[in-house]
Design a protein around this motif. Structure first.
Motif, PDB file in Angstrom:
ATOM      1  N   MET A   1       0.843  -1.165   0.000  1.00  0.00           N
ATOM      2  CA  MET A   1       0.000   0.000   0.000  1.00  0.00           C
ATOM      3  C   MET A   1       0.893   1.234   0.000  1.00  0.00           C
ATOM      4  SD  MET A   1      -2.938   0.822   2.700  1.00  0.00           S
ATOM      5  CE  MET A   1      -4.309   1.752   2.125  1.00  0.00           C
ATOM      6  N   GLN A   2       0.956   1.872  -1.126  1.00  0.00           N
ATOM      7  CA  GLN A   2       1.865   2.995  -1.328  1.00  0.00           C
ATOM      8  C   GLN A   2       1.506   4.188  -0.447  1.00  0.00           C
ATOM      9  OE1 GLN A   2       4.480   2.523  -3.341  1.00  0.00           O
ATOM     10  NE2 GLN A   2       5.334   4.475  -2.760  1.00  0.00           N
ATOM     11  N   THR A   3       0.229   4.493  -0.310  1.00  0.00           N
ATOM     12  CA  THR A   3      -0.151   5.663   0.487  1.00  0.00           C
ATOM     13  C   THR A   3       0.217   5.469   1.945  1.00  0.00           C
ATOM     14  OG1 THR A   3      -2.389   4.793   0.736  1.00  0.00           O
ATOM     15  CG2 THR A   3      -2.011   6.340  -1.065  1.00  0.00           C
ATOM     16  N   GLY A   4       0.167   4.247   2.440  1.00  0.00           N
ATOM     17  CA  GLY A   4       0.584   3.957   3.808  1.00  0.00           C
ATOM     18  C   GLY A   4       2.059   4.233   4.007  1.00  0.00           C
ATOM     19  N   ARG A   5       2.855   3.862   3.011  1.00  0.00           N
ATOM     20  CA  ARG A   5       4.296   4.126   3.088  1.00  0.00           C
ATOM     21  C   ARG A   5       4.565   5.613   3.045  1.00  0.00           C
ATOM     22  NH1 ARG A   5       6.598  -0.451  -1.037  1.00  0.00           N
ATOM     23  NH2 ARG A   5       5.978  -2.237   0.211  1.00  0.00           N
ATOM     24  N   ASN A   6       3.844   6.328   2.175  1.00  0.00           N
ATOM     25  CA  ASN A   6       4.025   7.775   2.084  1.00  0.00           C
ATOM     26  C   ASN A   6       3.628   8.453   3.392  1.00  0.00           C
ATOM     27  OD1 ASN A   6       5.038   7.714  -0.494  1.00  0.00           O
ATOM     28  ND2 ASN A   6       3.081   8.148  -1.465  1.00  0.00           N
ATOM     29  N   ALA A   7       2.546   7.986   3.989  1.00  0.00           N
ATOM     30  CA  ALA A   7       2.094   8.573   5.251  1.00  0.00           C
ATOM     31  C   ALA A   7       3.122   8.331   6.346  1.00  0.00           C
ATOM     32  CB  ALA A   7       0.742   7.993   5.649  1.00  0.00           C
ATOM     33  N   ALA A   8       3.673   7.131   6.391  1.00  0.00           N
ATOM     34  CA  ALA A   8       4.685   6.821   7.397  1.00  0.00           C
ATOM     35  C   ALA A   8       5.942   7.654   7.176  1.00  0.00           C
ATOM     36  CB  ALA A   8       5.031   5.335   7.365  1.00  0.00           C
ATOM     37  N   ALA A   9       6.344   7.790   5.929  1.00  0.00           N
ATOM     38  CA  ALA A   9       7.530   8.588   5.624  1.00  0.00           C
ATOM     39  C   ALA A   9       7.285  10.057   5.951  1.00  0.00           C
ATOM     40  CB  ALA A   9       7.922   8.424   4.167  1.00  0.00           C
ATOM     41  N   SER A  10       6.100  10.548   5.658  1.00  0.00           N
ATOM     42  CA  SER A  10       5.764  11.939   5.982  1.00  0.00           C
ATOM     43  C   SER A  10       5.779  12.162   7.486  1.00  0.00           C
ATOM     44  CB  SER A  10       4.392  12.304   5.423  1.00  0.00           C
ATOM     45  OG  SER A  10       4.436  12.331   4.017  1.00  0.00           O
ATOM     46  N   ALA A  11       5.279  11.195   8.228  1.00  0.00           N
ATOM     47  CA  ALA A  11       5.286  11.309   9.688  1.00  0.00           C
ATOM     48  C   ALA A  11       6.719  11.319  10.215  1.00  0.00           C
ATOM     49  CB  ALA A  11       4.502  10.165  10.308  1.00  0.00           C
ATOM     50  N   LYS A  12       7.579  10.477   9.634  1.00  0.00           N
ATOM     51  CA  LYS A  12       8.982  10.455  10.051  1.00  0.00           C
ATOM     52  C   LYS A  12       9.656  11.789   9.752  1.00  0.00           C
ATOM     53  CE  LYS A  12      10.017   5.536   9.659  1.00  0.00           C
ATOM     54  NZ  LYS A  12      10.854   4.535   8.975  1.00  0.00           N
ATOM     55  N   ASN A  73      15.008  16.529   4.401  1.00  0.00           N
ATOM     56  CA  ASN A  73      13.669  15.931   4.458  1.00  0.00           C
ATOM     57  C   ASN A  73      12.833  16.336   3.250  1.00  0.00           C
ATOM     58  OD1 ASN A  73      14.168  14.547   6.824  1.00  0.00           O
ATOM     59  ND2 ASN A  73      13.403  16.189   8.112  1.00  0.00           N
ATOM     60  N   GLU A  74      12.964  17.571   2.833  1.00  0.00           N
ATOM     61  CA  GLU A  74      12.226  18.035   1.648  1.00  0.00           C
ATOM     62  C   GLU A  74      12.715  17.303   0.398  1.00  0.00           C
ATOM     63  OE1 GLU A  74       9.412  19.858  -0.588  1.00  0.00           O
ATOM     64  OE2 GLU A  74       9.567  19.887   1.586  1.00  0.00           O
ATOM     65  N   ALA A  75      14.029  17.101   0.280  1.00  0.00           N
ATOM     66  CA  ALA A  75      14.578  16.373  -0.864  1.00  0.00           C
ATOM     67  C   ALA A  75      14.082  14.930  -0.868  1.00  0.00           C
ATOM     68  CB  ALA A  75      16.098  16.412  -0.831  1.00  0.00           C
ATOM     69  N   SER A  76      14.008  14.332   0.300  1.00  0.00           N
ATOM     70  CA  SER A  76      13.500  12.968   0.419  1.00  0.00           C
ATOM     71  C   SER A  76      12.045  12.899  -0.037  1.00  0.00           C
ATOM     72  CB  SER A  76      13.627  12.498   1.864  1.00  0.00           C
ATOM     73  OG  SER A  76      13.034  11.244   2.039  1.00  0.00           O
ATOM     74  N   LYS A  77      11.258  13.899   0.355  1.00  0.00           N
ATOM     75  CA  LYS A  77       9.855  13.949  -0.046  1.00  0.00           C
ATOM     76  C   LYS A  77       9.737  14.076  -1.565  1.00  0.00           C
ATOM     77  CE  LYS A  77       7.333  16.925   2.131  1.00  0.00           C
ATOM     78  NZ  LYS A  77       6.587  18.136   2.544  1.00  0.00           N
ATOM     79  N   GLN A  78      10.543  14.946  -2.156  1.00  0.00           N
ATOM     80  CA  GLN A  78      10.504  15.128  -3.607  1.00  0.00           C
ATOM     81  C   GLN A  78      10.906  13.839  -4.325  1.00  0.00           C
ATOM     82  OE1 GLN A  78       9.286  17.648  -5.246  1.00  0.00           O
ATOM     83  NE2 GLN A  78       8.874  18.794  -3.377  1.00  0.00           N
ATOM     84  N   GLU A  79      11.915  13.164  -3.817  1.00  0.00           N
ATOM     85  CA  GLU A  79      12.360  11.900  -4.416  1.00  0.00           C
ATOM     86  C   GLU A  79      11.249  10.858  -4.350  1.00  0.00           C
ATOM     87  OE1 GLU A  79      15.645   8.448  -3.527  1.00  0.00           O
ATOM     88  OE2 GLU A  79      16.148  10.514  -3.028  1.00  0.00           O
ATOM     89  N   ARG A  80      10.564  10.801  -3.217  1.00  0.00           N
ATOM     90  CA  ARG A  80       9.467   9.853  -3.058  1.00  0.00           C
ATOM     91  C   ARG A  80       8.351  10.157  -4.039  1.00  0.00           C
ATOM     92  NH1 ARG A  80       9.273  10.607   1.938  1.00  0.00           N
ATOM     93  NH2 ARG A  80       7.330  11.745   1.993  1.00  0.00           N
ATOM     94  N   ARG A  81       8.053  11.434  -4.231  1.00  0.00           N
ATOM     95  CA  ARG A  81       7.003  11.817  -5.188  1.00  0.00           C
ATOM     96  C   ARG A  81       7.385  11.406  -6.606  1.00  0.00           C
ATOM     97  NH1 ARG A  81       5.591  17.869  -3.016  1.00  0.00           N
ATOM     98  NH2 ARG A  81       4.324  17.210  -1.255  1.00  0.00           N
TER      99      ARG A  81
END
Length: 107
Positions: A1-12, A73-81
């Motif tokens: 579940m991709q959205t679950g991973r994104n939510a967990a990463a966003s929380a981290k 953290n912002e770079a990590s978010k962009q990479e994930r997107r």
């Protein structure tokens, strides 16, 4: 579940940003307290000025460390997107279209 991973990463990331801000505040307060102690023991105005300069350097360093963490953290978010866009949002990047139905796989 991709959205679950994104939510967990966003929380981290959010927790990391909060921790970086808290550490920065702590380091700045510590620098201020050290400066006050050095000023109390200093007898020379030059020593007092040096204590103030050290405080300012430490505060600047703490702020730079906080900003660096936020940027990472912002770079990590962009990479994930970008990774999510490349894989089509399917968990693990599996191509569902390649599955053949009726291949005798026990279904």
């Amino acid at each position: 579940m991709q959205t679950g991973r994104n939510a967990a990463a966003s929380a981290k990331e959010a927790a990391s940003n909060v921790a970086a801000s808290a550490k920065s505040g702590l380091d700045k307060t510590k620098a201020t307290m050290q400066e006050k102690g050095e000023k109390m023991t200093a007898h020379d105005p030059i020593e007092k000025d040096m204590a103030t300069q050290r405080k300012e350097e430490k505060k600047h360093e703490a702020e730079m460390n906080k900003q660096m963490t936020h940027e990472q953290n912002e770079a990590s978010k962009q990479e994930r997107r970008q990774t999510g866009a490349r894989t089509g949002g399917v968990a693990g990047g599996h191509d569902v279209r390649s599955t053949e139905l009726g291949s005798g796989g026990g279904y």
